[in-house]
Scaffold this motif. Structure first.
Motif, PDB file in Angstrom:
ATOM      1  N   ALA A   1       0.830  -1.208   0.000  1.00  0.00           N
ATOM      2  CA  ALA A   1       0.000   0.000   0.000  1.00  0.00           C
ATOM      3  C   ALA A   1       0.861   1.254   0.000  1.00  0.00           C
ATOM      4  O   ALA A   1       0.580   2.215  -0.727  1.00  0.00           O
ATOM      5  CB  ALA A   1      -0.920  -0.004   1.216  1.00  0.00           C
ATOM      6  N   ILE A   2       1.929   1.264   0.788  1.00  0.00           N
ATOM      7  CA  ILE A   2       2.795   2.444   0.846  1.00  0.00           C
ATOM      8  C   ILE A   2       3.514   2.642  -0.490  1.00  0.00           C
ATOM      9  O   ILE A   2       3.556   3.749  -1.030  1.00  0.00           O
ATOM     10  CB  ILE A   2       3.793   2.322   2.013  1.00  0.00           C
ATOM     11  N   VAL A   3       4.074   1.553  -1.043  1.00  0.00           N
ATOM     12  CA  VAL A   3       4.787   1.659  -2.321  1.00  0.00           C
ATOM     13  C   VAL A   3       3.838   2.091  -3.433  1.00  0.00           C
ATOM     14  O   VAL A   3       4.152   2.964  -4.241  1.00  0.00           O
ATOM     15  CB  VAL A   3       5.492   0.324  -2.661  1.00  0.00           C
ATOM     16  N   LEU A   4       2.656   1.484  -3.484  1.00  0.00           N
ATOM     17  CA  LEU A   4       1.684   1.838  -4.514  1.00  0.00           C
ATOM     18  C   LEU A   4       1.225   3.286  -4.367  1.00  0.00           C
ATOM     19  O   LEU A   4       1.100   4.018  -5.350  1.00  0.00           O
ATOM     20  CB  LEU A   4       0.486   0.892  -4.463  1.00  0.00           C
ATOM     21  N   GLY A   5       0.991   3.720  -3.140  1.00  0.00           N
ATOM     22  CA  GLY A   5       0.596   5.106  -2.905  1.00  0.00           C
ATOM     23  C   GLY A   5       1.664   6.085  -3.351  1.00  0.00           C
ATOM     24  O   GLY A   5       1.380   7.071  -4.031  1.00  0.00           O
ATOM     25  N   LEU A   6       2.910   5.830  -2.960  1.00  0.00           N
ATOM     26  CA  LEU A   6       3.998   6.717  -3.375  1.00  0.00           C
ATOM     27  C   LEU A   6       4.188   6.697  -4.889  1.00  0.00           C
ATOM     28  O   LEU A   6       4.438   7.734  -5.501  1.00  0.00           O
ATOM     29  CB  LEU A   6       5.293   6.304  -2.680  1.00  0.00           C
ATOM     30  N   LEU A   7       4.047   5.521  -5.495  1.00  0.00           N
ATOM     31  CA  LEU A   7       4.182   5.409  -6.944  1.00  0.00           C
ATOM     32  C   LEU A   7       3.092   6.207  -7.664  1.00  0.00           C
ATOM     33  O   LEU A   7       3.362   6.952  -8.596  1.00  0.00           O
ATOM     34  CB  LEU A   7       4.132   3.944  -7.375  1.00  0.00           C
ATOM     35  N   LEU A   8       1.851   6.068  -7.205  1.00  0.00           N
ATOM     36  CA  LEU A   8       0.746   6.759  -7.873  1.00  0.00           C
ATOM     37  C   LEU A   8       0.785   8.265  -7.661  1.00  0.00           C
ATOM     38  O   LEU A   8       0.289   9.024  -8.484  1.00  0.00           O
ATOM     39  CB  LEU A   8      -0.592   6.196  -7.393  1.00  0.00           C
ATOM     40  N   VAL A   9       1.393   8.712  -6.566  1.00  0.00           N
ATOM     41  CA  VAL A   9       1.517  10.151  -6.341  1.00  0.00           C
ATOM     42  C   VAL A   9       2.662  10.736  -7.153  1.00  0.00           C
ATOM     43  O   VAL A   9       2.571  11.840  -7.682  1.00  0.00           O
ATOM     44  CB  VAL A   9       1.697  10.442  -4.826  1.00  0.00           C
ATOM     45  N   SER A  10       3.762   9.997  -7.275  1.00  0.00           N
ATOM     46  CA  SER A  10       4.929  10.543  -7.954  1.00  0.00           C
ATOM     47  C   SER A  10       4.927  10.307  -9.466  1.00  0.00           C
ATOM     48  O   SER A  10       5.610  11.011 -10.195  1.00  0.00           O
ATOM     49  CB  SER A  10       6.204   9.959  -7.349  1.00  0.00           C
ATOM     50  N   LEU A  11       4.167   9.345  -9.956  1.00  0.00           N
ATOM     51  CA  LEU A  11       4.146   9.035 -11.384  1.00  0.00           C
ATOM     52  C   LEU A  11       3.695  10.218 -12.250  1.00  0.00           C
ATOM     53  O   LEU A  11       4.325  10.496 -13.273  1.00  0.00           O
ATOM     54  CB  LEU A  11       3.274   7.813 -11.635  1.00  0.00           C
ATOM     55  N   PRO A  12       2.659  10.959 -11.897  1.00  0.00           N
ATOM     56  CA  PRO A  12       2.275  12.113 -12.724  1.00  0.00           C
ATOM     57  C   PRO A  12       3.358  13.193 -12.783  1.00  0.00           C
ATOM     58  O   PRO A  12       3.493  13.874 -13.788  1.00  0.00           O
ATOM     59  CB  PRO A  12       1.018  12.657 -12.047  1.00  0.00           C
ATOM     60  N   LYS A  13       4.144  13.336 -11.733  1.00  0.00           N
ATOM     61  CA  LYS A  13       5.212  14.332 -11.762  1.00  0.00           C
ATOM     62  C   LYS A  13       6.278  13.967 -12.781  1.00  0.00           C
ATOM     63  O   LYS A  13       6.925  14.828 -13.338  1.00  0.00           O
ATOM     64  CB  LYS A  13       5.827  14.478 -10.370  1.00  0.00           C
ATOM     65  N   VAL A  14       6.442  12.667 -13.029  1.00  0.00           N
ATOM     66  CA  VAL A  14       7.447  12.210 -13.982  1.00  0.00           C
ATOM     67  C   VAL A  14       6.888  12.228 -15.401  1.00  0.00           C
ATOM     68  O   VAL A  14       7.562  12.643 -16.346  1.00  0.00           O
ATOM     69  CB  VAL A  14       7.923  10.788 -13.610  1.00  0.00           C
ATOM     70  N   LEU A  15       5.656  11.793 -15.580  1.00  0.00           N
ATOM     71  CA  LEU A  15       5.089  11.609 -16.910  1.00  0.00           C
ATOM     72  C   LEU A  15       4.347  12.825 -17.471  1.00  0.00           C
ATOM     73  O   LEU A  15       4.193  12.949 -18.675  1.00  0.00           O
ATOM     74  CB  LEU A  15       4.142  10.416 -16.909  1.00  0.00           C
ATOM     75  N   ALA A  16       3.861  13.706 -16.618  1.00  0.00           N
ATOM     76  CA  ALA A  16       3.021  14.811 -17.086  1.00  0.00           C
ATOM     77  C   ALA A  16       3.851  15.857 -17.830  1.00  0.00           C
ATOM     78  O   ALA A  16       4.988  16.146 -17.452  1.00  0.00           O
ATOM     79  CB  ALA A  16       2.315  15.466 -15.904  1.00  0.00           C
ATOM     80  N   PRO A  17       3.284  16.444 -18.891  1.00  0.00           N
ATOM     81  CA  PRO A  17       4.000  17.518 -19.587  1.00  0.00           C
ATOM     82  C   PRO A  17       4.059  18.770 -18.712  1.00  0.00           C
ATOM     83  O   PRO A  17       3.161  19.011 -17.900  1.00  0.00           O
ATOM     84  CB  PRO A  17       3.166  17.754 -20.840  1.00  0.00           C
ATOM     85  N   ARG A  18       5.121  19.526 -18.880  1.00  0.00           N
ATOM     86  CA  ARG A  18       5.324  20.695 -18.024  1.00  0.00           C
ATOM     87  C   ARG A  18       5.374  21.991 -18.832  1.00  0.00           C
ATOM     88  O   ARG A  18       6.187  22.856 -18.559  1.00  0.00           O
ATOM     89  CB  ARG A  18       6.613  20.539 -17.242  1.00  0.00           C
ATOM     90  N   HIS A  19       4.556  22.145 -19.823  1.00  0.00           N
ATOM     91  CA  HIS A  19       4.541  23.355 -20.643  1.00  0.00           C
ATOM     92  C   HIS A  19       3.548  24.336 -20.041  1.00  0.00           C
ATOM     93  O   HIS A  19       2.351  24.247 -20.270  1.00  0.00           O
ATOM     94  CB  HIS A  19       4.151  23.028 -22.083  1.00  0.00           C
ATOM     95  N   ARG A  20       4.057  25.267 -19.258  1.00  0.00           N
ATOM     96  CA  ARG A  20       3.181  26.247 -18.617  1.00  0.00           C
ATOM     97  C   ARG A  20       3.044  27.463 -19.523  1.00  0.00           C
ATOM     98  O   ARG A  20       4.036  28.114 -19.843  1.00  0.00           O
ATOM     99  CB  ARG A  20       3.734  26.672 -17.275  1.00  0.00           C
TER     100      ARG A  20
END
Length: 118
Positions: free
Chosen positions: A15-34
């Protein structure tokens, strides 16, 4: 006892690993064009009018919390009404005390002026 503790620890680690993974995954994969347009408030396809940071009185939130409190507590009345014959007088007294406590809370909120809109 040892196996159940091991299973619990395994679930906790997953649960802890999955929670941390799901929280941090968008920061890695999301585009950052502001851009200026992307950072604007979105109001149903219409351009925003006025300042989006409008202050609301705390009274609105207090009334909303009181509504949610009494709404959720009223849900407990239905199972009680379905089982009133099995519960008998003891169940009736328990629900009377429960409703009495709710009424005391309502009277307290009313006297404090938490239900006033003005």
């Amino acid at each position: 006892m040892g196996t159940s503790l091991l299973i619990f620890t395994g679930f906790l680690v997953i649960a802890i690993v999955l929670g941390l993974l799901l929280v941090s995954l968008p920061k890695v994969l999301a585009p950052r064009h502001r851009t200026k347009k992307k950072m604007q408030a979105y109001e149903c396809g219409e351009p925003p009018i006025g300042n989006p940071w409008v202050r609301f009185r705390a009274g609105y939130y207090i009334v909303a919390l009181a509504f949610v409190l009494f709404d959720v507590e009223s849900v407990f009345l239905y199972p009680w009404a379905m089982a009133i014959k099995k519960l008998g007088a003891f169940g009736f007294v328990q629900m009377a005390v429960f409703i009495g406590i709710l009424l005391l809370g309502l009277v307290y909120a009313w006297r404090k002026g938490a239900l006033e809109w003005v």
